[in-house]
Design a protein around this motif. Structure first.
Motif, PDB file in Angstrom:
ATOM      1  N   GLN A  49      -7.514  -2.233 -96.110  1.00  0.00           N
ATOM      2  CA  GLN A  49      -6.681  -1.392 -96.970  1.00  0.00           C
ATOM      3  C   GLN A  49      -6.879   0.080 -96.608  1.00  0.00           C
ATOM      4  O   GLN A  49      -5.916   0.850 -96.529  1.00  0.00           O
ATOM      5  CB  GLN A  49      -7.018  -1.631 -98.445  1.00  0.00           C
ATOM      6  N   GLN A  50      -8.125   0.465 -96.376  1.00  0.00           N
ATOM      7  CA  GLN A  50      -8.403   1.834 -95.936  1.00  0.00           C
ATOM      8  C   GLN A  50      -7.726   2.113 -94.601  1.00  0.00           C
ATOM      9  O   GLN A  50      -7.125   3.180 -94.401  1.00  0.00           O
ATOM     10  CB  GLN A  50      -9.923   2.053 -95.824  1.00  0.00           C
ATOM     11  N   LEU A  51      -7.758   1.159 -93.693  1.00  0.00           N
ATOM     12  CA  LEU A  51      -7.120   1.313 -92.385  1.00  0.00           C
ATOM     13  C   LEU A  51      -5.603   1.472 -92.538  1.00  0.00           C
ATOM     14  O   LEU A  51      -5.005   2.387 -91.964  1.00  0.00           O
ATOM     15  CB  LEU A  51      -7.439   0.101 -91.508  1.00  0.00           C
ATOM     16  N   GLY A  52      -4.980   0.592 -93.310  1.00  0.00           N
ATOM     17  CA  GLY A  52      -3.536   0.676 -93.510  1.00  0.00           C
ATOM     18  C   GLY A  52      -3.138   1.984 -94.168  1.00  0.00           C
ATOM     19  O   GLY A  52      -2.171   2.639 -93.741  1.00  0.00           O
ATOM     20  N   ASP A  53      -3.886   2.384 -95.191  1.00  0.00           N
ATOM     21  CA  ASP A  53      -3.570   3.625 -95.900  1.00  0.00           C
ATOM     22  C   ASP A  53      -3.718   4.844 -94.996  1.00  0.00           C
ATOM     23  O   ASP A  53      -2.882   5.746 -95.011  1.00  0.00           O
ATOM     24  CB  ASP A  53      -4.489   3.781 -97.121  1.00  0.00           C
ATOM     25  N   MET A  54      -4.792   4.882 -94.206  1.00  0.00           N
ATOM     26  CA  MET A  54      -4.996   6.017 -93.305  1.00  0.00           C
ATOM     27  C   MET A  54      -3.941   6.055 -92.211  1.00  0.00           C
ATOM     28  O   MET A  54      -3.455   7.124 -91.840  1.00  0.00           O
ATOM     29  CB  MET A  54      -6.402   5.979 -92.707  1.00  0.00           C
TER      30      MET A  54
END
Length: 200
Positions: free
Chosen positions: A89-94
């Motif tokens: 989720q952090q990867l997708g958001d960033m």
């Protein structure tokens, strides 16, 4: 009523509410428009990354932006699925945030939009099947990641590009995507992209 290109006004209760309104306004140009839940998620994302401690990580005595490829590696090596989902989720958001707000900076390094679409779209695709909640939001973010990049960029734009290089980069992105949101931003700058692109 607010002007879409005006700055944050005193009547906005929060940064998230400001972005939620901007996203809803910009989403009218998308066919079909994104789900209301997806626009809400994006407004929360923009609010969160408005704080440096949510975007940067503390490593070796200083704050730094963790590369997407390293975040992906962390997710692959996660000890359990819950941790993997959080990291993805952090990867997708960033990927969505950086790809939408700083595309020209990364293009100068040879990193194009397809990199962000691949990294972010794949992360959200995993979450669409495995997240504990919000799977329908992640499914839409994955399926329409390039469109979501333009939506976020459009919602965050205010005064337009600062110089000719930025305008040319914006026009090139429009040529690559034919995005209505990018076309509107060019028209605000006095450029009719369809006329410029028409062969003489």
């Amino acid at each position: 009523m607010h002007d879409r290109d005006a700055g944050l006004s005193f009547t906005e209760p929060s940064l998230a509410a400001y972005f939620q309104r901007r996203l809803a306004d910009c989403a009218r140009d998308i066919d079909p428009p994104p789900q209301e839940d997806t626009c809400w998620y994006l407004s929360q994302l923009l609010d969160r990354f408005g704080r440096a401690d949510s975007l940067f990580s503390w490593e070796d005595g200083s704050y730094d932006l963790r590369p997407l490829a390293l975040l992906y590696g962390d997710a692959v090596e996660a000890r359990d699925d819950r941790q993997r989902c959080l990291l993805l989720q952090q990867l997708g958001d960033m990927a969505l945030f950086l790809g939408a707000l700083f595309p020209e900076r990364y293009e100068r390094k040879g990193i194009g939009q397809d990199y962000f679409v691949g990294m972010g779209g794949s992360a959200y695709d995993y979450l669409a099947d495995n997240a504990r909640r919000g799977r329908h939001v992640f499914a839409e973010l994955s399926a329409a990641f390039a469109t979501m990049l333009e939506l976020v960029a459009d919602a965050c734009s205010s005064d337009g590009p600062a110089d000719d290089g930025d305008i040319l980069a914006l026009y090139q992105r429009w040529l690559d995507t034919r995005s209505p949101a990018l076309a509107r931003r060019l028209k605000i700058l006095g450029i009719e992209p369809e006329q410029v692109a028409r062969p003489h």
